[in-house]
Design an enzyme around this catalytic site. Structure first.
Site, PDB file in Angstrom:
ATOM      1  N   SER A 114       0.862  -1.188   0.000  1.00  0.00           N
ATOM      2  CA  SER A 114       0.000   0.000   0.000  1.00  0.00           C
ATOM      3  C   SER A 114       0.894   1.232   0.000  1.00  0.00           C
ATOM      4  O   SER A 114       2.018   1.190   0.520  1.00  0.00           O
ATOM      5  CB  SER A 114      -0.870  -0.003   1.256  1.00  0.00           C
ATOM      6  OG  SER A 114      -1.480   1.254   1.448  1.00  0.00           O
TER       7      SER A 114
ATOM      8  N   TYR B  39      -2.212   0.549  10.330  1.00  0.00           N
ATOM      9  CA  TYR B  39      -2.143   0.192   8.910  1.00  0.00           C
ATOM     10  C   TYR B  39      -0.818   0.654   8.289  1.00  0.00           C
ATOM     11  O   TYR B  39      -0.136  -0.117   7.608  1.00  0.00           O
ATOM     12  CB  TYR B  39      -3.343   0.783   8.166  1.00  0.00           C
ATOM     13  CG  TYR B  39      -3.486   0.235   6.764  1.00  0.00           C
ATOM     14  CD1 TYR B  39      -3.820  -1.101   6.557  1.00  0.00           C
ATOM     15  CD2 TYR B  39      -3.265   1.035   5.652  1.00  0.00           C
ATOM     16  CE1 TYR B  39      -3.923  -1.624   5.276  1.00  0.00           C
ATOM     17  CE2 TYR B  39      -3.382   0.532   4.365  1.00  0.00           C
ATOM     18  CZ  TYR B  39      -3.709  -0.807   4.180  1.00  0.00           C
ATOM     19  OH  TYR B  39      -3.817  -1.316   2.903  1.00  0.00           O
TER      20      TYR B  39
HETATM   21  P1  NAP Z   1     -11.419  -6.605   1.482  1.00  0.00           P
HETATM   22  O1  NAP Z   1     -12.368  -6.458   0.373  1.00  0.00           O
HETATM   23  O2  NAP Z   1     -11.823  -6.189   2.860  1.00  0.00           O
HETATM   24  O3  NAP Z   1     -10.909  -8.128   1.519  1.00  0.00           O
HETATM   25  C1  NAP Z   1      -9.989  -8.523   2.496  1.00  0.00           C
HETATM   26  C2  NAP Z   1      -9.747 -10.015   2.380  1.00  0.00           C
HETATM   27  O4  NAP Z   1      -8.838 -10.380   3.427  1.00  0.00           O
HETATM   28  C3  NAP Z   1     -11.010 -10.828   2.551  1.00  0.00           C
HETATM   29  O5  NAP Z   1     -11.013 -11.911   1.668  1.00  0.00           O
HETATM   30  C4  NAP Z   1     -10.894 -11.327   3.993  1.00  0.00           C
HETATM   31  O6  NAP Z   1     -11.524 -12.568   4.151  1.00  0.00           O
HETATM   32  C5  NAP Z   1      -9.391 -11.495   4.115  1.00  0.00           C
HETATM   33  N1  NAP Z   1      -8.942 -11.537   5.496  1.00  0.00           N
HETATM   34  C6  NAP Z   1      -9.038 -10.578   6.451  1.00  0.00           C
HETATM   35  N2  NAP Z   1      -8.527 -11.032   7.600  1.00  0.00           N
HETATM   36  C7  NAP Z   1      -8.084 -12.294   7.370  1.00  0.00           C
HETATM   37  C8  NAP Z   1      -7.453 -13.280   8.147  1.00  0.00           C
HETATM   38  N3  NAP Z   1      -7.166 -13.085   9.453  1.00  0.00           N
HETATM   39  N4  NAP Z   1      -7.131 -14.453   7.580  1.00  0.00           N
HETATM   40  C9  NAP Z   1      -7.422 -14.696   6.277  1.00  0.00           C
HETATM   41  N5  NAP Z   1      -8.023 -13.804   5.480  1.00  0.00           N
HETATM   42  C10 NAP Z   1      -8.357 -12.616   6.032  1.00  0.00           C
HETATM   43  O7  NAP Z   1     -10.070  -5.814   1.195  1.00  0.00           O
HETATM   44  P2  NAP Z   1      -9.317  -5.422  -0.179  1.00  0.00           P
HETATM   45  O8  NAP Z   1      -9.569  -3.997  -0.449  1.00  0.00           O
HETATM   46  O9  NAP Z   1      -9.601  -6.423  -1.223  1.00  0.00           O
HETATM   47  O10 NAP Z   1      -7.807  -5.508   0.325  1.00  0.00           O
HETATM   48  C11 NAP Z   1      -6.985  -6.629   0.052  1.00  0.00           C
HETATM   49  C12 NAP Z   1      -5.545  -6.244   0.325  1.00  0.00           C
HETATM   50  O11 NAP Z   1      -5.209  -5.103  -0.435  1.00  0.00           O
HETATM   51  C13 NAP Z   1      -5.258  -5.874   1.787  1.00  0.00           C
HETATM   52  O12 NAP Z   1      -3.992  -6.389   2.151  1.00  0.00           O
HETATM   53  C14 NAP Z   1      -5.208  -4.363   1.770  1.00  0.00           C
HETATM   54  O13 NAP Z   1      -4.389  -3.850   2.788  1.00  0.00           O
HETATM   55  C15 NAP Z   1      -4.625  -4.120   0.394  1.00  0.00           C
HETATM   56  N6  NAP Z   1      -4.900  -2.797  -0.177  1.00  0.00           N
HETATM   57  C16 NAP Z   1      -6.187  -2.406  -0.417  1.00  0.00           C
HETATM   58  C17 NAP Z   1      -6.406  -1.156  -0.954  1.00  0.00           C
HETATM   59  C18 NAP Z   1      -7.795  -0.649  -1.282  1.00  0.00           C
HETATM   60  O14 NAP Z   1      -7.913   0.539  -1.645  1.00  0.00           O
HETATM   61  N7  NAP Z   1      -8.844  -1.475  -1.190  1.00  0.00           N
HETATM   62  C19 NAP Z   1      -5.331  -0.309  -1.244  1.00  0.00           C
HETATM   63  C20 NAP Z   1      -4.050  -0.743  -0.975  1.00  0.00           C
HETATM   64  C21 NAP Z   1      -3.843  -2.005  -0.464  1.00  0.00           C
HETATM   65  P3  NAP Z   1     -12.491 -12.961   5.377  1.00  0.00           P
HETATM   66  O15 NAP Z   1     -12.869 -11.696   6.090  1.00  0.00           O
HETATM   67  O16 NAP Z   1     -13.629 -13.638   4.686  1.00  0.00           O
HETATM   68  O17 NAP Z   1     -11.654 -13.890   6.199  1.00  0.00           O
END
Ligand code: NAP
Length: 268
Positions: free
Chosen positions: A153, A166
């Site tokens: 990120s 974060y």
């Molecule tokens: P999201 O829609 O909230 O999805 C998060 C995923 O992580 C879900 O599948 C969730 O599954 C899983 N997860 C959370 N805690 C977990 C655990 N303890 N064990 C296993 N799985 C777990 O988030 P996203 O936006 O797709 O983000 C995915 C990644 O991208 C993250 O690392 C985030 O920091 C990064 N990111 C996101 C953005 C953005 O703008 N969205 C920007 C930069 C980086 P369950 O809850 O079903 O277990």
């Protein structure tokens, strides 16, 4: 819905490759599973709830892909070990490990944050990345190599109000990418980060609703769709990703987007 190869942006063929995707129940992880499967990889989708990944794996299989579901909590090392073992048992190897699982809670100023929630974020965003690499990399090394993509990120390089957990955990995970790259490059293992910019997921909706800093105020149309981030993961798993080993590859830049085949302007 699983989408077919004809709609993919790049010319990649991952036939015969096995991908283990952490946090694949929704958002970037789910899009990555669909995308890697559409490029021919066998995909193992993991998340804390089996039902969510089982449904997604079923969709991919129904669309002609090869997919399995596995429950995994990345904050528990034994759970990660079980997921790695299950992936190896079904597909025989791990070519791509995608460390995508992550959380944005607790959205609060440091002095008001819940220490239990804060620590849980560290267990998932930072220790989870270590646990997954620790469990999978010995097998990948033994099998002749592979690729690890750690979803990073911009927060890894920034200090944003309300995001002490974060920013610090993403910075720590970025350092894991750099060290793992140095230790494992000689074993034909590429460890690389992906900084996707802001992505329209549930995670981003929580940020918007928190109103805690300037990221909350961004117009929703500024956020890229999850499948753009997924195409960037696929790029990093292909030959083009080799040049970015050990770094955080960004698709916020025009150069990064061009390499992946993404539109330069969000609206285009
Ligand atoms: P999201 O829609 O909230 O999805 C998060 C995923 O992580 C879900 O599948 C969730 O599954 C899983 N997860 C959370 N805690 C977990 C655990 N303890 N064990 C296993 N799985 C777990 O988030 P996203 O936006 O797709 O983000 C995915 C990644 O991208 C993250 O690392 C985030 O920091 C990064 N990111 C996101 C953005 C953005 O703008 N969205 C920007 C930069 C980086 P369950 O809850 O079903 O277990």
């Amino acid at each position: 819905m699983f989408w077919g190869r004809s709609k993919m942006l790049q010319h990649l063929d991952f036939t015969g490759k096995s991908a283990l995707i952490m946090g694949a129940s929704r958002g970037i992880g789910l899009a990555t599973a669909k995308t890697l499967a559409a490029y021919g990889a066998s995909v193992t989708l993991t998340a804390r709830s089996y039902e969510s990944v089982a449904a997604a794996a079923g969709d991919i299989t129904a669309g002609g892909g090869r997919a399995w579901a596995q429950v995994c909590d990345v904050s528990q090392y034994t759970s990660v070990q079980s997921a790695v073992a299950a992936c190896l048992a079904t597909t025989g190897k791990i070519d791509f490990l995608i460390n995508n699982a992550g959380v944005i809670e607790p959205l609060s100023h440091l002095i008001e944050s819940d220490p239990v929630e804060w620590t849980q974020a560290a267990d998932i965003n930072f220790k989870g990345v270590y646990y997954c690499m620790r469990a999978a990399l010995p097998h990948m090394r033994e099998d002749g190599g592979g690729i690890v993509v750690n979803i990073s990120s911009g927060a890894a390089n920034s200090a944003l109000v309300g995001w002490s957990h974060y920013c610090s955990t993403k910075a720590a995970a970025k350092k894991l990418t750099e060290v793992a790259h140095k230790e494992l490059r000689q074993h034909n293992i590429r460890v690389v980060g992906l900084s996707p910019g802001t992505v329209a997921t549930d995670f981003m909706a929580k940020i918007r609703d928190s109103k805690i800093n300037a990221v909350s105020d961004l117009d929703w149309s500024n956020h890229i769709p999850p499948h753009w981030a997924a195409e960037a993961v696929a790029f990093l798993c292909g030959d083009g990703g080799e040049a970015f080993a050990g770094t955080d590859f960004s698709i916020k830049t025009d150069e990064g987007r061009k390499l992946v085949g993404l539109p330069i302007n969000r609206s285009s």
